[in-house]
Design a protein around this motif. Structure first.
Motif, short mmCIF file in Angstrom:
data_model
loop_
_atom_site.label_atom_id
_atom_site.label_comp_id
_atom_site.label_asym_id
_atom_site.label_seq_id
_atom_site.Cartn_x
_atom_site.Cartn_y
_atom_site.Cartn_z
N MET A 1 0.87 -1.27 -0.20
CA MET A 1 -0.16 0.08 0.02
C MET A 1 0.69 1.04 0.11
O MET A 1 1.79 1.24 0.91
CB MET A 1 -0.97 0.02 1.28
CG MET A 1 -1.95 1.22 1.32
SD MET A 1 -2.76 1.05 2.96
CE MET A 1 -3.69 -0.59 2.64
N ASN A 2 0.54 2.20 -0.54
CA ASN A 2 1.29 3.54 -1.07
C ASN A 2 1.20 4.28 0.28
O ASN A 2 -0.16 4.64 0.65
CB ASN A 2 0.63 4.19 -2.15
CG ASN A 2 1.44 5.51 -2.41
OD1 ASN A 2 2.48 5.66 -1.56
ND2 ASN A 2 1.03 6.45 -3.11
N ASP A 3 2.28 4.46 1.19
CA ASP A 3 2.05 5.47 2.31
C ASP A 3 2.36 6.86 2.06
O ASP A 3 2.29 7.46 3.10
CB ASP A 3 2.92 4.66 3.28
CG ASP A 3 2.62 3.30 3.74
OD1 ASP A 3 1.42 3.13 3.91
OD2 ASP A 3 3.43 2.38 4.00
N SER A 4 2.54 7.25 1.07
CA SER A 4 3.06 8.66 0.58
C SER A 4 1.58 9.33 0.96
O SER A 4 0.71 8.98 0.28
CB SER A 4 3.50 8.88 -0.78
OG SER A 4 2.73 8.42 -1.81
N LYS A 5 1.71 10.58 1.60
CA LYS A 5 0.30 11.38 1.91
C LYS A 5 0.02 12.39 0.96
O LYS A 5 0.91 13.27 0.76
CB LYS A 5 0.64 11.78 3.34
CG LYS A 5 0.51 10.66 4.66
CD LYS A 5 0.25 11.34 5.74
CE LYS A 5 0.69 10.29 6.95
NZ LYS A 5 0.82 10.86 8.15
N GLY A 6 -1.22 12.59 0.57
CA GLY A 6 -1.67 13.77 -0.24
C GLY A 6 -2.10 14.55 0.48
O GLY A 6 -2.03 14.82 1.85
N HIS A 7 -2.57 15.75 -0.10
CA HIS A 7 -3.16 16.99 0.74
C HIS A 7 -4.39 16.55 1.52
O HIS A 7 -4.24 17.33 2.83
CB HIS A 7 -3.66 18.07 -0.31
CG HIS A 7 -2.56 18.48 -1.40
ND1 HIS A 7 -1.43 18.98 -0.70
CD2 HIS A 7 -2.29 18.48 -2.54
CE1 HIS A 7 -0.40 19.26 -1.73
NE2 HIS A 7 -1.14 18.84 -3.03
N ILE A 8 -5.20 15.83 1.50
CA ILE A 8 -6.25 15.55 2.29
C ILE A 8 -5.96 14.72 3.20
O ILE A 8 -6.27 15.09 4.38
CB ILE A 8 -7.47 14.66 1.24
CG1 ILE A 8 -7.95 15.59 0.14
CG2 ILE A 8 -8.78 14.27 2.13
CD1 ILE A 8 -8.86 14.79 -0.63
N THR A 9 -5.01 13.87 2.97
CA THR A 9 -4.80 12.92 4.31
C THR A 9 -3.70 13.99 5.24
O THR A 9 -3.98 13.72 6.38
CB THR A 9 -3.75 11.89 3.78
OG1 THR A 9 -4.53 10.97 2.79
CG2 THR A 9 -3.25 10.87 5.01
N THR A 10 -2.91 14.72 4.85
CA THR A 10 -1.91 15.59 5.72
C THR A 10 -3.10 16.84 6.12
O THR A 10 -2.72 16.84 7.57
CB THR A 10 -1.11 16.23 4.63
OG1 THR A 10 -0.21 15.38 4.02
CG2 THR A 10 -0.43 17.24 5.57
N PHE A 11 -3.94 17.07 5.60
CA PHE A 11 -4.95 18.10 6.40
C PHE A 11 -5.72 17.45 7.58
O PHE A 11 -5.83 18.22 8.48
CB PHE A 11 -5.89 18.47 5.41
CG PHE A 11 -7.02 19.82 5.97
CD1 PHE A 11 -6.70 21.10 5.96
CD2 PHE A 11 -8.05 19.17 6.49
CE1 PHE A 11 -7.54 21.80 6.50
CE2 PHE A 11 -8.90 20.03 6.97
CZ PHE A 11 -8.68 21.33 6.93
N LEU A 12 -6.23 16.29 7.31
CA LEU A 12 -6.90 15.39 8.18
C LEU A 12 -5.92 15.11 9.54
O LEU A 12 -6.30 15.31 10.70
CB LEU A 12 -7.45 14.17 7.78
CG LEU A 12 -8.49 14.20 6.83
CD1 LEU A 12 -8.85 12.88 6.20
CD2 LEU A 12 -9.66 14.87 7.26
N ASP A 13 -4.63 14.61 9.12
CA ASP A 13 -3.58 14.42 10.50
C ASP A 13 -3.54 15.66 11.19
O ASP A 13 -3.10 15.88 12.26
CB ASP A 13 -2.40 13.82 9.77
CG ASP A 13 -2.41 12.24 9.36
OD1 ASP A 13 -3.35 11.62 10.11
OD2 ASP A 13 -1.77 11.90 8.49
N GLN A 14 -3.43 16.70 10.45
CA GLN A 14 -2.96 18.16 11.13
C GLN A 14 -4.21 18.69 11.80
O GLN A 14 -3.92 19.31 12.71
CB GLN A 14 -2.54 19.13 10.02
CG GLN A 14 -1.06 18.69 9.52
CD GLN A 14 -0.64 19.70 8.70
OE1 GLN A 14 -1.32 20.65 7.99
NE2 GLN A 14 0.79 19.58 8.43
N HIS A 15 -5.50 18.57 11.44
CA HIS A 15 -6.44 19.32 11.80
C HIS A 15 -7.74 18.41 12.58
O HIS A 15 -8.56 19.22 13.28
CB HIS A 15 -7.15 20.34 10.67
CG HIS A 15 -6.31 21.18 10.04
ND1 HIS A 15 -5.89 22.37 10.83
CD2 HIS A 15 -5.43 21.07 9.15
CE1 HIS A 15 -4.95 23.10 10.23
NE2 HIS A 15 -4.81 22.30 8.98
#
Length: 325
Positions: A1-15
């Motif tokens: 599974m690709n573990d590189s994070k896109g913009h949506i995933t990064t946003f969810l992790d941050q906020h």
């Protein structure tokens, strides 16, 4: 599974750090962990998620093998295909809360059946499918064959008979993606869907036999066999909404354990429900996950999540997280 994070995933992790937002991220991470350790996943679709165009992202979940069996209502089964063949004829009504009974009646007279803010066009959607699915029902009956509701839909999609009507990119149809993979599916209570009603009308008119379409009990036995054959590494349960789409399949575990006396049957290995149902007064859809322990569905240590929010908001975000978008 690709573990590189896109913009949506990064946003969810941050906020998305607290309350229902945190539950969303926790549930998504645990879903990923299930897949990474080799567990399979059941996704149940209730409500009108197909009319909400969940297929735009759920189809990719199907293609990426991040769901291994689907339980859905008859409405979700057919409404994804209806959206595929009649999308331009749908009518959105943002002010649906303000409609008078007379205005609702006028929608009916125009052949527009309303689902919250979206009207499904009867002639272009229901009737367009009817003429083609009837031929498959009749052909099966004449050959002495019987199929499940979803198998007839798979046949219809794979036959190519609907291609001339396509109004959206077929990659946005989760049913087409599922048909291509012959993905296992259960459709409890199919009889209360539009296609189920239409089939019943042919039975009443003596044009078809009720036995031509396999029944709910046969779906349960099919699910029981599938569960027994696929639970070595665990099977998770991701429930969108409430109702029969979730109630029906989750019962397969206590049925196997208690009624069949297969005491080696593992509990569901993960549970998450997106729900806006109030937790009170005997509502099963609103029951907290721990209640399911007492019914022999979940174990003490099963990862359990409930996200009390709108599934049309939450489900696409969780699927985006799974896809690292």
């Amino acid at each position: 599974m690709n573990d590189s994070k896109g913009h949506i995933t990064t946003f969810l992790d941050q906020h998305f750090l607290h309350f229902n937002a945190a539950s969303l991220v926790d549930a998504a991470k645990a879903y990923k962990e299930q897949l990474n350790k080799g567990s399979k996943m059941l996704v149940s679709l209730a409500g009108a998620m197909s009319t909400a165009e969940l297929g735009k992202i759920f189809a990719e979940i199907v293609r990426k093998n991040q769901v291994h069996i689907i339980s859905c209502t008859g409405a979700n089964l057919e409404e994804d295909v209806m959206n595929l063949v009649a999308h331009s004829h749908y009518k959105r009504i943002p002010n649906y809360r303000d409609l008078t009974p007379q205005e609702e009646w006028e929608l009916l007279e125009k052949g527009l059946n309303r689902v919250t803010d979206t009207c499904i066009p009867e002639e272009e959607a229901f009737r367009r499918l009817q003429q083609h699915i009837f031929k498959l029902w009749k052909k099966a009956e004449e050959a002495g064959e019987r199929y499940f509701p979803h198998e007839f839909m798979y046949q219809l999609l794979l036959s190519g008979d609907l291609e001339e009507y396509y109004e959206i990119d077929v990659k946005n149809s989760w049913m087409y993606a599922a048909a291509q993979q012959n993905l296992p599916m259960v459709v409890p209570g199919w009889e209360d869907s539009t296609m189920g009603n239409i089939f019943a009308s042919y039975v009443l008119k003596g044009e078809l036999k009720a036995s031509t379409v396999k029944s709910g009990i046969e779906y349960m036995t099919y699910l029981a066999e599938w569960y027994r054959n696929n639970s070595d590494m665990g099977i998770g349960f991701f429930q969108i909404g409430g109702g029969i789409a979730g109630d029906f399949p989750i019962c397969v575990v206590p049925m196997l354990y208690q009624d069949m006396e297969y005491t080696d049957t593992p509990f569901w290995s993960y549970f998450c429900q997106i729900s806006d149902s109030t937790t009170s007064y005997g509502s099963y859809s609103g029951a907290v996950p721990n209640e399911k322990i007492t019914w022999g569905k979940l174990d003490i240590d099963t990862p359990k999540f409930i996200i009390e929010s709108d599934a049309t908001i939450v489900a696409p975000l969780i699927f985006a997280y799974l896809l690292n978008l």
